[in-house]
Design a protein around this motif. Structure first.
Motif: not given
Ligand code: TXA
Ligand code: MG
Length: 361
Positions: A35-37, A40-42, A100-102, A119-121, A143-147, A185-187, A229-233
């Protein structure tokens, strides 16, 4: 098919033996759901490509969708990223641990698989006690996307995780429902000015109060679709039923939804309504006959007066409505700014472009 074990843990004082078992499993390359706040993450060992490949297989996630790497504290950033711009450091010091994700320039030690070749993480320090204990014990980036299975709503309970991933992961730490219910939130700090890539638990306004330079993605708020943007569907968080999102003044929206429910049921559809609880009360007299005839199902998600609860309940409500087998979902939104921004973003994605903006009539 592997045997999935579920271990119950206390959300505030998790049993160290359970955390140790999960940490050892991660270090050995296994898949552990925690679990995260937010949701849930995988999880898998972020620096072990074979383990990370397991995440993509379990979720049936396309390889061009990058993963978020979870770390225990800001001091671990340099294991995965090349430095931190001043704005990112400022946000990290104030809002980590938290939703917050950066996005930062990546180090070669992070496998390309994790970042989909970018080239980014993406890095995040979660605040959930169980996640923190796990990361401290494991001592590795995770490494954990949503589960959830790809394109299903993110899981906010262990039961949701089992619906999607039973037999596909080794271990699930079950600490009850998550607090925020919407993803972080992703910045993106690899561009100047930094860009909000995904609204989430932390608002744009909170971020701009510290780093005013952060901007919304182009197109956002202007009525156009956000630039891809890359990874944004766009198609994401999608229920099986076709979902349409209704936005506008509450009374006008309620009248329109009532009318659309009548025409959809007359056309033979089974219809679900996803709405704030007070809107469902207002709709009840309009749909009573159809609901009792099994043509209409209703599930509330929070209230206009409590947007945080709405965020917490959204995904569980979408899953519940989908489970009734309806083929159309009419969803009523609650605005698109401040705390509502993340809610609006997820509903809009679930609607896959079917947004009806109702003006006062
Ligand atoms: O709250 C959360 O962020 C949850 C918990 C488990 O931490 N995780 C999550 O992961 O939502 P996920 O895989 O469902 O979403 C990750 C998204 C990707 O689909 C993409 O949009 C973005 O983060 N992402 C990841 N790395 C990236 C990068 N290098 N450049 C641009 N976008 C990126
Ligand atoms: Mg996800």
């Amino acid at each position: 098919m592997i045997k999935t074990r579920v271990i119950q843990v206390d959300r505030d004082r998790p049993d160290p033996a359970a955390i140790d078992e999960a940490a050892q499993a991660l270090k050995a390359g296994k898949l552990v759901v925690f679990p995260t706040e937010t949701v849930y993450g995988l999880g898998a060992h972020a620096l072990d490509s074979v383990a990370v490949q397991g995440i993509f297989d379990a979720k049936e996630r396309p390889a061009n969708d990058p993963l978020i790497v979870h770390i225990a504290h800001i001091g671990q950033v340099n294991q995965c990223a090349v430095g931190m711009p001043a704005g990112a450091r400022k946000l990290g010091l104030s809002f980590w641990a938290g939703p917050l994700t950066m996005i930062l320039a990546k180090k070669p030690s992070v496998p390309d698989l994790v970042t989909a070749g970018l080239p980014s993480v993406a890095l995040r320090v979660p605040s959930h006690r169980v996640a923190r204990a796990l990361m401290e014990m494991a001592g590795i980036p995770i490494a954990a996307p949503s589960a959830n299975r790809f394109s299903r709503p993110s899981p906010t309970t262990a039961a949701h995780v089992l619906e999607d991933l039973d037999g596909r992961v080794d271990l699930i730490l079950d600490a009850g429902p998550t607090d925020i219910g919407l993803e972080s939130t992703i910045v993106d700090f690899t561009v100047d000015p930094p860009v909000l890539r995904r609204p989430g638990g932390l608002t744009l306004e909170q971020i701009q109060s510290l780093v005013p330079a952060v901007v919304l993605q182009t197109g956002e708020g202007s009525g156009e679709d956000p630039q891809v943007a890359p990874g944004q569907m766009t198609r994401h968080y999608a229920p099986k039923a076709e979902l349409s999102l209704y936005e506008g003044p509450a009374e006008a929206v309620i009248r329109r939804v009532a009318a659309d429910v009548r025409s959809a049921t007359a056309a033979g559809h089974r219809v679900g309504i996803l709405a704030p609880e007070e809107d469902l009360s207002a709709l009840a007299p309009e749909i009573a006959g159809r609901a009792s005839a099994g043509r209409v199902e209703t599930v509330p998600y929070g209230s206009r007066r409590d947007l945080e609860r709405s965020g917490r309940e959204l995904y569980a409500s979408i899953r519940a409505l989908d489970a009734t087998g309806v083929d159309r979902i009419l969803a009523i939104g609650m605005g698109s700014e401040g705390v509502a921004r993340a809610l609006h973003d997820r509903l809009k994605r679930a609607a896959d472009g079917r947004v009806r903006t109702i003006v006062q009539d």
